[in-house]
Design a protein around this motif. Structure first.
Motif, PDB file in Angstrom:
ATOM      1  N   ALA A   1     -22.463  90.476 -25.996  1.00 10.88           N
ATOM      2  CA  ALA A   1     -22.153  91.882 -26.543  1.00 10.88           C
ATOM      3  C   ALA A   1     -21.803  92.402 -28.235  1.00 10.88           C
ATOM      4  O   ALA A   1     -20.284  92.504 -27.636  1.00 10.88           O
ATOM      5  CB  ALA A   1     -22.713  92.754 -25.972  1.00 10.88           C
ATOM      6  N   ARG A   2     -22.172  92.895 -28.521  1.00 11.33           N
ATOM      7  CA  ARG A   2     -21.696  93.702 -29.502  1.00 11.33           C
ATOM      8  C   ARG A   2     -20.811  94.451 -29.490  1.00 11.33           C
ATOM      9  O   ARG A   2     -20.943  94.961 -28.289  1.00 11.33           O
ATOM     10  CB  ARG A   2     -22.924  94.344 -31.038  1.00 11.33           C
ATOM     11  N   GLY A   3     -19.147  94.216 -29.711  1.00  8.20           N
ATOM     12  CA  GLY A   3     -18.133  94.862 -29.615  1.00  8.20           C
ATOM     13  C   GLY A   3     -17.149  94.608 -28.757  1.00  8.20           C
ATOM     14  O   GLY A   3     -16.179  95.299 -27.805  1.00  8.20           O
ATOM     15  N   PHE A   4     -17.902  93.593 -27.950  1.00 10.51           N
ATOM     16  CA  PHE A   4     -16.623  92.596 -26.641  1.00 10.51           C
ATOM     17  C   PHE A   4     -16.326  91.558 -27.569  1.00 10.51           C
ATOM     18  O   PHE A   4     -17.163  90.551 -28.565  1.00 10.51           O
ATOM     19  CB  PHE A   4     -17.479  92.790 -25.915  1.00 10.51           C
ATOM     20  N   GLY A   5     -15.472  90.511 -27.171  1.00 14.16           N
ATOM     21  CA  GLY A   5     -14.603  89.155 -27.317  1.00 14.16           C
ATOM     22  C   GLY A   5     -15.236  89.002 -28.883  1.00 14.16           C
ATOM     23  O   GLY A   5     -14.264  90.225 -29.984  1.00 14.16           O
ATOM     24  N   ASP A   6     -15.158  88.154 -28.782  1.00 13.75           N
ATOM     25  CA  ASP A   6     -15.383  88.020 -30.959  1.00 13.75           C
ATOM     26  C   ASP A   6     -16.599  88.143 -31.556  1.00 13.75           C
ATOM     27  O   ASP A   6     -16.818  87.596 -32.273  1.00 13.75           O
ATOM     28  CB  ASP A   6     -14.755  85.921 -30.496  1.00 13.75           C
ATOM     29  N   SER A   7     -17.628  88.921 -30.441  1.00 15.59           N
ATOM     30  CA  SER A   7     -18.291  89.695 -31.733  1.00 15.59           C
ATOM     31  C   SER A   7     -18.222  90.604 -32.075  1.00 15.59           C
ATOM     32  O   SER A   7     -17.165  91.864 -32.046  1.00 15.59           O
ATOM     33  CB  SER A   7     -19.745  89.984 -30.656  1.00 15.59           C
ATOM     34  N   THR A   8     -18.800  91.075 -32.941  1.00 16.99           N
ATOM     35  CA  THR A   8     -18.514  91.847 -34.207  1.00 16.99           C
ATOM     36  C   THR A   8     -18.979  93.177 -33.487  1.00 16.99           C
ATOM     37  O   THR A   8     -19.991  93.502 -33.068  1.00 16.99           O
ATOM     38  CB  THR A   8     -18.635  91.833 -35.433  1.00 16.99           C
TER      39      THR A   8
END
Length: 631
Positions: free
Chosen positions: A109-116
């Motif tokens: 999901a956006r905001g976590f890990g490698d997502s922007t």
């Protein structure tokens, strides 16, 4: 592209007899290698979603089974992870579905890990819009079965944060054909600012109290997971260490959109729900769109969940069923802040989830129906496992027909005075989120009560076992020197030896206002206690405790004195829903189609090899007997 297609095994002609003898008894029972169960490939994707300043890139993985082709496309499933997690959290479940022939899409999901991007707690314009983008992607894949132009056959699967998104996505996007949502919320307002005052809002076992939730009690420690960094495991539990559960970012305020952080700062300055926070939480709540969900929905909720209680699943079920949509509700032990579900429950969840998607996405298998399954807890060890019996009833009571009849269990106790200390310290302990420790510093989280801060009302020892499935209700009279009170009401199971167990560590917080200074002017106030699935054994007592403090919640700044009594005087009654179940069928973890075929091949192969071994041994013995001298 990473291939998980099963490699061909090399065969060696030499030593066949020896190998056959050594393995003949093992072939049938040998575990199936992961790659052998069903072939699939994965594709790593960067998916653009949104536009302008709000455009993000989502880190995603597509699992494509070997059986899914343009000529024979397959149904698809999107899996959404828990708060603070990443797509890696979904790998195990994705592998199971892919081996069973589903095209599976996992993503961070956006905001976590490698997502922007920044986190918006599943806001419609952001996380829900991202979910719709992912469905668009599936509509363009030739391996995915299509119901029409731009309309893939797709199910949504998620737990906790991902469960909330699954329901929200189904409300906003009618292309979703089936949903499984576990341990999630109906209303983030009710979850983080609960108020148990009032009679149940509906005639179902776990309906919440009908008091205005906008003025509830701030669940301050759990709120820190969302706003100060932490991770929520979709199977229960979580971490408060800010580690984010495997992602590079924690989900703290630095990763949220600015309006969420500003609203949180205002809340913690007053410990009260503000209008700005209410609006942000409400738009991220499935309650805002449950009247639009038409996808058949399987809801799984934890009986010991101290973040998203059973009332959240009850509300989701009622609101979705009101549309005429098929809804099945399952209660299992555990949940956020509690132990994990048992192995038997895990097998049940696995099989029911498989049946749900197979029936509604593939038109195959038996109709999973809408019966209600739950685990009736009979024993609960302190800080340890719990024991219970799986039960079932034909339908969740009150969902489409009449609600449960209520029983009256007599309880008694004198009017009592409670002290509320300034700032709520010291405070009683019911349960704390993972990663938090009691004020005493003891790492163990055994519930504690403070004598001058609690009122006690008890039943007589039970003449026979009493099964409680749903929310008890107690009517109290309350007075306060300040004109208001924040109270925490809970149910203990008291054994004949006097040992008391706080059932599942659950508590019902209530904010009461416009209270008189003395009990003789007080009016009866119903308190809807936490929904339980608990068996009180013969000889045990039910103890209702009303406390003025709790370490997990924010309480008033000023000291006060409260008076509490049963509404009817020294004696009263605990109203309990009467739900009687039957033993639930035993479940075994389902095997993907490829694995089932592979296992059959192993069994047949084992039989063939075994016969060959026996024949070889028989011939060898005959030869030796023929060559043996007569002396």
């Amino acid at each position: 592209m990473t291939s998980y297609l099963m490699p061909h095994s090399a065969r060696r002609p030499g030593g066949l007899l020896v190998a056959a003898v050594l393995t003949a008894g093992l072939v049938t029972w040998a575990p199936v290698p992961a790659a052998a169960a069903g072939g699939f490939q994965t594709e790593e994707l960067r998916v653009e979603s949104g536009s302008g300043a709000d455009q993000v890139e989502l880190d995603a993985t597509l699992y494509v089974p070997a059986s899914a082709t343009e000529a024979e496309p397959a149904a698809s499933i999107v899996i959404a992870h828990g708060y603070g997690g990443t797509k890696e959290q979904s790998r195990g479940q994705a592998t199971k579905f892919a081996r069973d022939g589903y095209v599976v899409l996992t993503y961070t999901a956006r905001g976590f890990g490698d997502s922007t991007g920044d986190i918006s707690l599943n806001a419609p314009d952001y996380e829900v819009a991202d979910a719709r983008t992912l469905i668009d992607l599936l509509s363009e894949r030739p391996e995915v079965l299509q119901d029409g132009e731009g309309d893939p056959r797709v199910g949504f699967f998620g737990g906790s944060y991902g469960g909330g998104l699954s329901l929200l996505a189904a409300g906003y996007d009618e292309r979703i054909d089936a949903v499984t949502a576990a341990r999630t919320w109906n209303s983030l307002v009710n979850s983080l600012f609960p108020n148990a005052a009032g009679m149940p809002a509906a005639d179902t076992p776990a309906a919440p109290g009908a008091a205005e939730a906008a003025d509830g009690v701030f669940k301050k420690l759990w709120a820190q997971f969302f706003f100060e960094g932490g991770s929520l495991d979709p199977e229960g539990g979580g971490r408060g260490d800010g580690s984010g559960g495997g992602g590079q970012r924690s989900g703290g305020c630095e990763d949220l959109r600015p309006e969420y952080c500003a609203a949180y700062e205002e809340v913690i300055s007053t410990n009260r729900l503000t209008e700005e926070m209410r609006e942000l939480l409400a738009q991220a709540s499935p309650a805002s769109v449950t009247d639009q969900i038409t996808a058949p929905t399987l809801l799984i909720q934890g009986e010991g969940d101290t973040l998203f209680s059973l009332t959240e699943a009850d509300s989701n079920a009622r609101e979705i069923a009101a549309n005429g949509t098929p809804v099945k509700l399952v209660w299992v032990t555990g949940g956020h802040g509690a132990t994990r579900a048992t192995l038997a429950e895990a097998a049940m969840i696995d099989e029911l989830g498989q049946q749900w998607f197979d029936f509604y996405l593939r038109d195959s298998g038996e109709d999973p129906g809408t019966s209600f399954e739950y685990t009736e807890v009979s024993e609960q060890a302190a800080n340890g496992p719990i024991e219970g019996t799986p039960e079932t009833v034909p339908a969740y009571p009150g969902l489409t027909g009449n609600g449960p009849v209520r029983l009256e269990v007599p309880i008694a106790g004198e009017a009592q005075e409670l002290q509320y200390p300034a700032g709520g310290t010291p405070a009683a302990l019911s349960s704390l989120p993972p990663g938090f420790f009691p004020e005493s510093g003891d790492r163990r989280q055994e519930p504690t009560e403070i004598a001058d801060q609690s009122a006690v009302f008890e039943s007589e020892p039970l003449a026979e076992a009493l099964d409680v499935v749903g929310s008890p209700v107690v009517n109290l009279n309350v007075a306060s020197s300040s004109g208001e009170a924040v109270l925490f009401t809970k149910v203990y199971d008291v054994a004949p030896d006097g040992s008391a167990t706080l059932v599942q560590g659950l508590v019902a917080p209530a904010r009461l206002t416009d209270l008189p200074a003395t009990l003789d002017q007080a009016e009866s106030t119903p308190i809807t206690l936490p929904a339980l699935a608990h068996s009180f054994q013969e000889g045990h007592q039910l103890r209702v405790v009303v406390s003025s403090t709790d370490q997990a919640y924010a309480t008033p700044a000023e000291a006060a004195t409260y008076q509490v009594s049963l509404a009817s005087g020294v004696t009263g009654a605990l109203s309990i829903p009467d739900v009687t179940g039957q033993p639930a069928p035993e479940f075994t973890a389902p095997q993907p189609r490829g694995q089932r075929i592979h296992n059959i091949a192993l069994i047949v192969g084992g039989v063939v090899v075994g016969l060959a071994v026996l024949a070889a041994v028989y011939l060898l013995l005959r030869r030796r007997r023929a060559e043996t001298p007569p002396w």
